[in-house]
Motif scaffolding. Structure first.
Motif, PDB file in Angstrom:
ATOM      1  N   ILE A 152       0.860  -1.180   0.000  1.00  0.00           N
ATOM      2  CA  ILE A 152       0.000   0.000   0.000  1.00  0.00           C
ATOM      3  C   ILE A 152       0.899   1.233   0.000  1.00  0.00           C
ATOM      4  O   ILE A 152       1.567   1.538   0.983  1.00  0.00           O
ATOM      5  CB  ILE A 152      -0.920   0.033   1.241  1.00  0.00           C
ATOM      6  N   ARG A 153       0.941   1.921  -1.105  1.00  0.00           N
ATOM      7  CA  ARG A 153       1.814   3.086  -1.236  1.00  0.00           C
ATOM      8  C   ARG A 153       1.193   4.067  -2.228  1.00  0.00           C
ATOM      9  O   ARG A 153       0.372   3.690  -3.063  1.00  0.00           O
ATOM     10  CB  ARG A 153       3.205   2.669  -1.710  1.00  0.00           C
ATOM     11  N   THR A 154       1.603   5.315  -2.137  1.00  0.00           N
ATOM     12  CA  THR A 154       1.142   6.343  -3.057  1.00  0.00           C
ATOM     13  C   THR A 154       2.356   6.973  -3.723  1.00  0.00           C
ATOM     14  O   THR A 154       3.413   7.106  -3.105  1.00  0.00           O
ATOM     15  CB  THR A 154       0.361   7.440  -2.314  1.00  0.00           C
ATOM     16  N   PRO A 155       2.241   7.348  -4.986  1.00  0.00           N
ATOM     17  CA  PRO A 155       3.395   7.942  -5.675  1.00  0.00           C
ATOM     18  C   PRO A 155       3.780   9.268  -5.053  1.00  0.00           C
ATOM     19  O   PRO A 155       2.918  10.097  -4.751  1.00  0.00           O
ATOM     20  CB  PRO A 155       2.886   8.124  -7.118  1.00  0.00           C
ATOM     21  N   LYS A 156       5.070   9.477  -4.843  1.00  0.00           N
ATOM     22  CA  LYS A 156       5.541  10.715  -4.217  1.00  0.00           C
ATOM     23  C   LYS A 156       5.879  11.730  -5.308  1.00  0.00           C
ATOM     24  O   LYS A 156       7.034  12.042  -5.563  1.00  0.00           O
ATOM     25  CB  LYS A 156       6.749  10.424  -3.331  1.00  0.00           C
ATOM     26  N   ASN A 157       4.838  12.218  -5.962  1.00  0.00           N
ATOM     27  CA  ASN A 157       5.015  13.216  -7.011  1.00  0.00           C
ATOM     28  C   ASN A 157       4.331  14.522  -6.622  1.00  0.00           C
ATOM     29  O   ASN A 157       3.803  15.246  -7.449  1.00  0.00           O
ATOM     30  CB  ASN A 157       4.447  12.705  -8.335  1.00  0.00           C
ATOM     31  N   TYR A 158       4.335  14.802  -5.307  1.00  0.00           N
ATOM     32  CA  TYR A 158       3.626  15.984  -4.817  1.00  0.00           C
ATOM     33  C   TYR A 158       4.360  17.255  -5.237  1.00  0.00           C
ATOM     34  O   TYR A 158       5.572  17.366  -5.113  1.00  0.00           O
ATOM     35  CB  TYR A 158       3.506  15.934  -3.292  1.00  0.00           C
ATOM     36  N   ASN A 159       3.612  18.201  -5.741  1.00  0.00           N
ATOM     37  CA  ASN A 159       4.136  19.505  -6.109  1.00  0.00           C
ATOM     38  C   ASN A 159       3.248  20.560  -5.473  1.00  0.00           C
ATOM     39  O   ASN A 159       2.037  20.545  -5.673  1.00  0.00           O
ATOM     40  CB  ASN A 159       4.129  19.664  -7.635  1.00  0.00           C
ATOM     41  N   PRO A 160       3.802  21.495  -4.702  1.00  0.00           N
ATOM     42  CA  PRO A 160       2.953  22.495  -4.046  1.00  0.00           C
ATOM     43  C   PRO A 160       2.070  23.266  -5.018  1.00  0.00           C
ATOM     44  O   PRO A 160       0.984  23.689  -4.679  1.00  0.00           O
ATOM     45  CB  PRO A 160       3.964  23.420  -3.367  1.00  0.00           C
ATOM     46  N   ASP A 161       2.539  23.463  -6.274  1.00  0.00           N
ATOM     47  CA  ASP A 161       1.736  24.199  -7.245  1.00  0.00           C
ATOM     48  C   ASP A 161       0.463  23.453  -7.605  1.00  0.00           C
ATOM     49  O   ASP A 161      -0.499  24.052  -8.092  1.00  0.00           O
ATOM     50  CB  ASP A 161       2.548  24.454  -8.515  1.00  0.00           C
ATOM     51  N   ASP A 162       0.452  22.119  -7.389  1.00  0.00           N
ATOM     52  CA  ASP A 162      -0.723  21.320  -7.715  1.00  0.00           C
ATOM     53  C   ASP A 162      -1.761  21.344  -6.603  1.00  0.00           C
ATOM     54  O   ASP A 162      -2.854  20.835  -6.773  1.00  0.00           O
ATOM     55  CB  ASP A 162      -0.311  19.854  -7.976  1.00  0.00           C
ATOM     56  N   ARG A 163      -1.419  21.919  -5.444  1.00  0.00           N
ATOM     57  CA  ARG A 163      -2.353  21.960  -4.330  1.00  0.00           C
ATOM     58  C   ARG A 163      -3.519  22.869  -4.705  1.00  0.00           C
ATOM     59  O   ARG A 163      -3.348  24.046  -4.999  1.00  0.00           O
ATOM     60  CB  ARG A 163      -1.653  22.455  -3.071  1.00  0.00           C
ATOM     61  N   ASN A 164      -4.701  22.316  -4.722  1.00  0.00           N
ATOM     62  CA  ASN A 164      -5.882  23.045  -5.160  1.00  0.00           C
ATOM     63  C   ASN A 164      -6.640  23.561  -3.948  1.00  0.00           C
ATOM     64  O   ASN A 164      -7.435  22.850  -3.350  1.00  0.00           O
ATOM     65  CB  ASN A 164      -6.775  22.141  -6.019  1.00  0.00           C
ATOM     66  N   TYR A 165      -6.368  24.803  -3.547  1.00  0.00           N
ATOM     67  CA  TYR A 165      -7.126  25.393  -2.468  1.00  0.00           C
ATOM     68  C   TYR A 165      -7.409  26.850  -2.796  1.00  0.00           C
ATOM     69  O   TYR A 165      -6.633  27.524  -3.461  1.00  0.00           O
ATOM     70  CB  TYR A 165      -6.420  25.259  -1.112  1.00  0.00           C
ATOM     71  N   VAL A 166      -8.543  27.315  -2.314  1.00  0.00           N
ATOM     72  CA  VAL A 166      -8.974  28.693  -2.553  1.00  0.00           C
ATOM     73  C   VAL A 166      -8.527  29.553  -1.374  1.00  0.00           C
ATOM     74  O   VAL A 166      -8.640  29.137  -0.218  1.00  0.00           O
ATOM     75  CB  VAL A 166     -10.504  28.762  -2.716  1.00  0.00           C
ATOM     76  N   ILE A 167      -8.002  30.731  -1.662  1.00  0.00           N
ATOM     77  CA  ILE A 167      -7.615  31.667  -0.611  1.00  0.00           C
ATOM     78  C   ILE A 167      -8.265  33.014  -0.896  1.00  0.00           C
ATOM     79  O   ILE A 167      -8.594  33.337  -2.039  1.00  0.00           O
ATOM     80  CB  ILE A 167      -6.081  31.826  -0.509  1.00  0.00           C
ATOM     81  N   TYR A 168      -8.467  33.790   0.164  1.00  0.00           N
ATOM     82  CA  TYR A 168      -9.033  35.126   0.049  1.00  0.00           C
ATOM     83  C   TYR A 168      -7.963  36.167   0.332  1.00  0.00           C
ATOM     84  O   TYR A 168      -7.105  35.979   1.211  1.00  0.00           O
ATOM     85  CB  TYR A 168     -10.180  35.332   1.045  1.00  0.00           C
TER      86      TYR A 168
END
Length: 361
Positions: A152-168
Motif C-alpha cells: 500500500i503506497r502512493t506515488p511521491k510526485n507531490y508539487n505544491p503548485d498542484d495543491r488546489n485550495y482557494v484563498i481570500y
C-alpha cells in the motif's frame, strides 16, 4: 526435543515453534510451581502444544471486521483523541469496506495490490487513506505473516503548485465581513483570518484566554459526530500551543460581546447534547452563508488558515515568522506554501553581477 534446561533459574521449560513464532512455557497452566524435573516438562509438552494449536486455529478464523475493532482499540491507546477520531473516520469509511466479510488468512498480497490501485485512483484524501490502510495491514500481519504492508503506497510526485485550495485576499475578506450582521460571527471570522486558527483551536478559546494583551491558544475541540459529544484536548502539535498579541481588529469584540458562558463560542443547540461549544459543522454552515451573500468563490473553513499564511508571505514576512504565527513547523510552511515565497534568484544574480563589476574596476 522441545524441552530445555535454564541454567540460571535451574528449571526446565518447554519451547514450541508454531506459525514461525516461538512460545515458551515454564509451568503448567494454573500452577505456580515450575518444572523441576525433565520428565514433568516432557509429560506436559503435548498439552502445551495442543493449546497453541487451538489458539492458531482461532486466529485463522479471525475476520477482518473483528480485526478492525481490535485495530481501532489499539490505535485509541496510541493516538491523541483529536487525531484518533479522524483516523477512525478514514478507516471506517474508506479502508474497512475493502476487507468487509473477509477472513484475515484470505487476504493476499495480490489483493492488496488491487486495494492500492483503487486508493490511488481516488482524487481526495488518498495519502491519508493509504497511511491508515498500511497501518491496518501491519496489524493483520500479526496473524497473516505473508502480508506485505509496503504493497500500500502512493506515488511521491507531490508539487505544491498542484495543491488546489482557494484563498481570500484581505479585500475579499473585508467584503465578507461587510455582509455579516452578527457580531459573534464577525468575531469568529476575524480570529480565523488574522490568526490562521484551525477550527478546533477557534472553538477551544475561552474568554479567560484573553489575558491582558495576550491571547493564549492551548486547547482544541475534537469532533466525534452528532450525538457522540466532544473531547477537549491539546492542539495538534507542540508548536500549536502558542501566545498571540491581541490585534486592534479583535479588541472591540472583547468589550462589546456578551459573555454567555465559559467558551467564546458556546453550543446553541436546543436538543439535549453533551457538547459545550459550537460544532464544526455549525462553523462551516455560517461561513458558507456569508460566502454566498458576498458572492465570493467557495472556500472551506481551513481556507482562512491558508489565506492568512499566503497573505503574510506576500507581505514579505519570513517563513519562520509565519510558521510561529500559525503554530506550524518551518518545514510544513515551506513544503505547502513554497510557491508563494518570492523567488530571490534574480536578487542573488544582481548581487553577484554587482560584485563582479566592482572587482573589475
Amino acid at each position: 526435543m522441545p524441552v530445555f534446561y535454564h541454567k540460571t533459574k535451574k528449571k526446565w521449560f518447554i519451547r514450541e515453534i508454531v506459525g514461525g513464532k516461538a512460545f515458551y512455557c515454564y509451568r503448567p497452566e494454573g500452577s505456580r510451581e515450575a518444572f523441576s524435573k525433565k520428565k514433568d516438562a516432557l509429560a506436559y509438552e503435548p498439552v502445551f502444544l495442543a493449546t497453541l494449536t487451538s489458539a492458531e486455529d482461532k486466529k485463522s478464523g479471525l475476520t477482518c471486521d473483528g480485526a478492525g475493532e481490535l485495530f481501532l482499540r489499539d490505535a485509541a491507546t496510541r493516538l491523541k483523541p483529536s487525531t484518533f477520531y479522524g483516523y477512525e473516520g478514514v478507516f471506517n469509511m474508506y479502508v474497512l469496506p475493502f476487507f468487509k466479510g473477509m477472513a484475515v488468512m484470505e487476504v493476499t498480497n495480490a489483493y492488496l495490490d488491487t486495494v492500492n490501485a483503487a486508493i490511488n485512483k481516488r482524487k481526495k484524501n488518498r495519502y491519508q487513506q493509504a497511511s491508515v490502510c498500511r497501518s491496518f495491514v501491519r496489524f493483520l500481519r500479526k496473524t497473516n505473516r505473508d502480508l506485505d504492508p509496503e504493497s500500500i503506497r502512493t506515488p511521491k510526485n507531490y508539487n505544491p503548485d498542484d495543491r488546489n485550495y482557494v484563498i481570500y485576499t484581505q479585500a475579499q475578506f473585508k467584503k465578507m465581513l461587510a455582509v455579516c450582521e452578527c457580531e459573534e460571527d464577525r468575531f469568529m471570522l476575524t480570529l480565523l483570518f488574522y490568526y490562521g486558527l484551525r477550527c478546533g483551536e477557534l472553538l477551544g478559546i475561552k474568554w479567560s484566554d484573553f489575558d491582558g494583551n495576550v491571547l493564549h491558544i492551548k486547547r482544541s475541540v475534537s469532533r466525534h459526530g452528532w450525538g457522540k459529544g466532544q473531547t477537549i484536548t491539546t492542539p495538534k502539535t507542540k508548536n500549536s500551543i502558542r501566545d498571540y498579541p491581541i490585534i486592534e481588529a479583535v479588541k472591540p469584540f472583547l468589550t462589546s460581546l456578551p459573555r454567555k458562558g465559559e467558551y467564546c463560542f458556546p453550543c446553541r443547540s436546543r436538543l439535549k447534547t453533551e457538547a459545550v461549544t459550537m460544532g464544526h459543522s455549525e462553523v462551516r454552515r455560517r461561513v458558507e452563508k456569508y460566502i454566498a451573500k458576498a458572492g465570493l468563490p467557495h472556500m472551506k473553513v481551513h481556507g482562512f488558515r491558508h489565506s492568512c499564511v499566503s497573505w503574510l508571505l506576500s507581505k514579505g514576512m519570513s517563513y519562520r515568522t509565519v510558521a510561529r504565527w500559525v503554530g506550524d513547523t518551518e518545514s510544513v510552511v515551506l513544503e505547502t506554501y513554497s510557491h508563494l515565497i518570492p523567488d530571490e534568484k534574480n536578487e542573488i544574480a544582481n548581487f553577484l553581477d554587482d560584485t563582479f563589476n566592482d572587482d573589475n574596476e
